[in-house]
Design an enzyme around this catalytic site. Structure first.
Site, PDB file in Angstrom:
ATOM      1  N   TYR A  75       0.844  -1.206   0.000  1.00 49.41           N
ATOM      2  CA  TYR A  75       0.000   0.000   0.000  1.00 49.41           C
ATOM      3  C   TYR A  75       0.868   1.240   0.000  1.00 49.41           C
ATOM      4  O   TYR A  75       1.702   1.385   0.891  1.00 49.41           O
ATOM      5  CB  TYR A  75      -0.925   0.047   1.237  1.00 49.41           C
ATOM      6  CG  TYR A  75      -1.910  -1.089   1.366  1.00 49.41           C
ATOM      7  CD1 TYR A  75      -2.185  -1.965   0.321  1.00 49.41           C
ATOM      8  CD2 TYR A  75      -2.597  -1.293   2.569  1.00 49.41           C
ATOM      9  CE1 TYR A  75      -3.104  -3.009   0.481  1.00 49.41           C
ATOM     10  CE2 TYR A  75      -3.516  -2.329   2.714  1.00 49.41           C
ATOM     11  CZ  TYR A  75      -3.748  -3.179   1.669  1.00 49.41           C
ATOM     12  OH  TYR A  75      -4.657  -4.209   1.817  1.00 49.41           O
TER      13      TYR A  75
HETATM   14  N1  LIG Z   1      -6.375  -8.474   1.464  1.00 49.51           N
HETATM   15  C1  LIG Z   1      -6.622  -7.809   0.368  1.00 49.51           C
HETATM   16  O1  LIG Z   1      -6.300  -8.239  -0.761  1.00 49.51           O
HETATM   17  C2  LIG Z   1      -7.325  -6.479   0.477  1.00 49.51           C
HETATM   18  C3  LIG Z   1      -7.867  -5.864  -0.683  1.00 49.51           C
HETATM   19  C4  LIG Z   1      -8.511  -4.655  -0.522  1.00 49.51           C
HETATM   20  C5  LIG Z   1      -8.628  -4.059   0.729  1.00 49.51           C
HETATM   21  N2  LIG Z   1      -8.064  -4.673   1.833  1.00 49.51           N
HETATM   22  C6  LIG Z   1      -8.148  -4.089   3.181  1.00 49.51           C
HETATM   23  O2  LIG Z   1      -9.473  -3.707   3.435  1.00 49.51           O
HETATM   24  C7  LIG Z   1      -9.517  -2.308   3.747  1.00 49.51           C
HETATM   25  C8  LIG Z   1     -10.834  -1.759   3.335  1.00 49.51           C
HETATM   26  O3  LIG Z   1     -10.917  -1.706   1.925  1.00 49.51           O
HETATM   27  P1  LIG Z   1     -11.153  -0.356   1.202  1.00 49.51           P
HETATM   28  O4  LIG Z   1     -10.728   0.748   2.102  1.00 49.51           O
HETATM   29  O5  LIG Z   1     -10.492  -0.411  -0.124  1.00 49.51           O
HETATM   30  O6  LIG Z   1     -12.724  -0.375   0.939  1.00 49.51           O
HETATM   31  P2  LIG Z   1     -14.010  -0.161   1.864  1.00 49.51           P
HETATM   32  O7  LIG Z   1     -13.701  -0.224   3.291  1.00 49.51           O
HETATM   33  O8  LIG Z   1     -15.029  -1.049   1.276  1.00 49.51           O
HETATM   34  O9  LIG Z   1     -14.410   1.356   1.471  1.00 49.51           O
HETATM   35  C9  LIG Z   1     -13.901   2.387   2.229  1.00 49.51           C
HETATM   36  C10 LIG Z   1     -14.082   3.733   1.538  1.00 49.51           C
HETATM   37  O10 LIG Z   1     -15.462   4.095   1.484  1.00 49.51           O
HETATM   38  C11 LIG Z   1     -15.607   5.503   1.671  1.00 49.51           C
HETATM   39  N3  LIG Z   1     -16.401   5.699   2.905  1.00 49.51           N
HETATM   40  C12 LIG Z   1     -16.181   5.200   4.156  1.00 49.51           C
HETATM   41  N4  LIG Z   1     -17.124   5.609   5.033  1.00 49.51           N
HETATM   42  C13 LIG Z   1     -17.983   6.379   4.337  1.00 49.51           C
HETATM   43  C14 LIG Z   1     -19.160   7.085   4.670  1.00 49.51           C
HETATM   44  N5  LIG Z   1     -19.643   7.085   5.913  1.00 49.51           N
HETATM   45  N6  LIG Z   1     -19.790   7.786   3.699  1.00 49.51           N
HETATM   46  C15 LIG Z   1     -19.317   7.796   2.440  1.00 49.51           C
HETATM   47  N7  LIG Z   1     -18.193   7.147   2.045  1.00 49.51           N
HETATM   48  C16 LIG Z   1     -17.528   6.438   2.982  1.00 49.51           C
HETATM   49  C17 LIG Z   1     -14.184   6.065   1.834  1.00 49.51           C
HETATM   50  O11 LIG Z   1     -13.648   6.413   0.544  1.00 49.51           O
HETATM   51  P3  LIG Z   1     -13.850   7.831  -0.170  1.00 49.51           P
HETATM   52  O12 LIG Z   1     -13.956   8.883   0.898  1.00 49.51           O
HETATM   53  O13 LIG Z   1     -12.627   7.954  -1.024  1.00 49.51           O
HETATM   54  O14 LIG Z   1     -15.100   7.675  -0.969  1.00 49.51           O
HETATM   55  C18 LIG Z   1     -13.419   4.847   2.321  1.00 49.51           C
HETATM   56  O15 LIG Z   1     -12.029   4.940   2.093  1.00 49.51           O
HETATM   57  C19 LIG Z   1      -8.261  -1.735   3.097  1.00 49.51           C
HETATM   58  O16 LIG Z   1      -7.843  -0.520   3.663  1.00 49.51           O
HETATM   59  C20 LIG Z   1      -7.296  -2.847   3.352  1.00 49.51           C
HETATM   60  O17 LIG Z   1      -6.800  -2.749   4.686  1.00 49.51           O
HETATM   61  C21 LIG Z   1      -7.440  -5.873   1.697  1.00 49.51           C
END
Ligand SMILES: NC(=O)c1ccc[n+]([C@@H]2O[C@H](COP(=O)([O-])OP(=O)(O)OC[C@H]3O[C@@H](n4cnc5c(N)ncnc54)[C@H](OP(=O)(O)O)[C@@H]3O)[C@@H](O)[C@H]2O)c1
Length: 316
Positions: free
Chosen positions: A53
């Site tokens: 990341y």
């Molecule tokens: N193991 C793997 O292969 C893998 C792959 C992907 C992710 N991950 C892990 O999972 C975590 C979560 O994934 P992710 O951050 O990509 O996706 P997510 O948690 O599904 O989406 C989070 C995003 O949604 C938006 N958000 C959050 N709360 C909100 C609200 N109340 N209202 C409106 N928008 C909101 C924000 O982005 P904006 O403000 O930019 O819209 C935030 O960064 C990652 O940080 C990582 O640690 C792991």
């Protein structure tokens, strides 16, 4: 807040994990520090990151998220309040799960994180070119050296997870205690049909990623126009279909009934699934973090869960 165990280890975690891929990407250093401080103030304790990341950004090479967390540990003195997870295997310069790669990658991560131990070290991606014995043997050395406490697996399928667990039980090498699959109200099938039975049979903890479907389940994207200026716009386009919008409508209804937000409901639905230890979700502001933390206090009724299950049933 009631904590949950990671497998059979001594680690206990609150039921909401902060996803660190935003640090140095969609959250600058100052915002990241405020989010991390607020996260701890909520009584939450588990942070997830990875060496890779945020290498997907032009000009980044990976390690940006770990470096921000490391700086925050140093400046805040809060390392001991956090259960810290990072991952190895997907950074192009440290790819795969060979013993030599793991030994080198862990020291890179520890240096950036400004700590001398990682609580949970994940294999970021299955590597079928390296025997399980080699990978697990490398982890055993790290556990013995005190650099890693518990190991986990991400992006494995059920058969390969089962095979890795069998090698551990046959050889006495460390076993994966925690699984990190993709799972949310939209993407249900892969986890529920393939991985969940294996995790439950072996008492493996589960932390789900993309728990908000990259922000889609907050309800803020309803058409292609809504995605055009968003950092994650291209990632959410695949959800813009009848089933996706039906799920968002159900989230909005349930949120109204509970006087909360769709994002909070989407995370509370994941928390309510018995096999899940905690959803991982990220936020780009302290205000968004509030909606994540609120999910740990929201108990959805059976009626709420049935409405969400019905809306997210697979398209026929
Ligand atoms: N193991 C793997 O292969 C893998 C792959 C992907 C992710 N991950 C892990 O999972 C975590 C979560 O994934 P992710 O951050 O990509 O996706 P997510 O948690 O599904 O989406 C989070 C995003 O949604 C938006 N958000 C959050 N709360 C909100 C609200 N109340 N209202 C409106 N928008 C909101 C924000 O982005 P904006 O403000 O930019 O819209 C935030 O960064 C990652 O940080 C990582 O640690 C792991």
């Amino acid at each position: 807040m009631q904590k949950r165990p990671i497998g059979t280890s001594e680690l206990q975690v609150a039921p909401l994990v902060f996803g660190g891929n935003v640090f140095g990407w969609t959250a600058d250093e100052r915002t990241s520090f405020s989010i991390l401080d607020a996260f701890v103030d909520h009584g939450l304790n588990f942070i997830d990151t990875a060496d890779v990341y945020s290498a997907w950004i032009d000009g980044h090479k990976g390690g940006e998220s770990e470096s921000i967390i490391g700086k925050w540990f140093k400046e805040s003195g809060k390392r001991d309040k956090i259960v810290l997870a990072t991952k190895v295997g997907m950074l192009s310069t440290r790819a795969g799960l060979s013993a030599a790669n793991i030994a080198a990658a862990v020291d890179d991560s520890l240096r950036r994180l400004k700590t001398d131990y990682i609580d949970v070290y994940f294999s970021h991606l299955d590597d079928d070119k390296t025997p399980f014995e080699e990978t697990l043997g490398a982890y055993q050395k790290l556990v013995k050296a005190g650099k890693v406490r518990v190991i986990g697996a991400s992006n494995y399928n059920g058969e390969r997870l089962e095979a890795a667990l069998k090698v551990s039980s046959d050889t006495g090498l460390p076993a994966y205690q925690i699984l990190q699959p993709e799972y949310n109200l939209y993407d249900r099938e892969g986890y529920e049909t393939d991985l969940e039975p294996v995790a439950q049979a072996h008492k493996v903890a589960v932390v789900t990623y993309f728990s908000l479907a990259s922000g889609f389940l907050s309800g803020k994207y309803r058409s292609k126009d809504d995605t055009s200026n968003a950092a994650r716009g291209s990632r959410v386009e695949k959800y813009l279909n009848d089933r996706g919008l039906r799920i968002v409508d159900a989230l909005v209804d349930v949120a109204k009934r509970n006087d909360t937000t769709p994002a909070t409901v989407a995370l509370a639905w994941v928390i309510a699934r018995p096999s899940v230890t905690a959803p991982i979700a990220s936020a780009t502001s302290v205000a968004q973090l509030e909606s994540l933390a609120a999910a740990t206090r929201l108990n959805l009724s059976a009626e709420d869960i049935a409405a969400l299950d019905e809306a997210s049933a697979p398209a026929k």
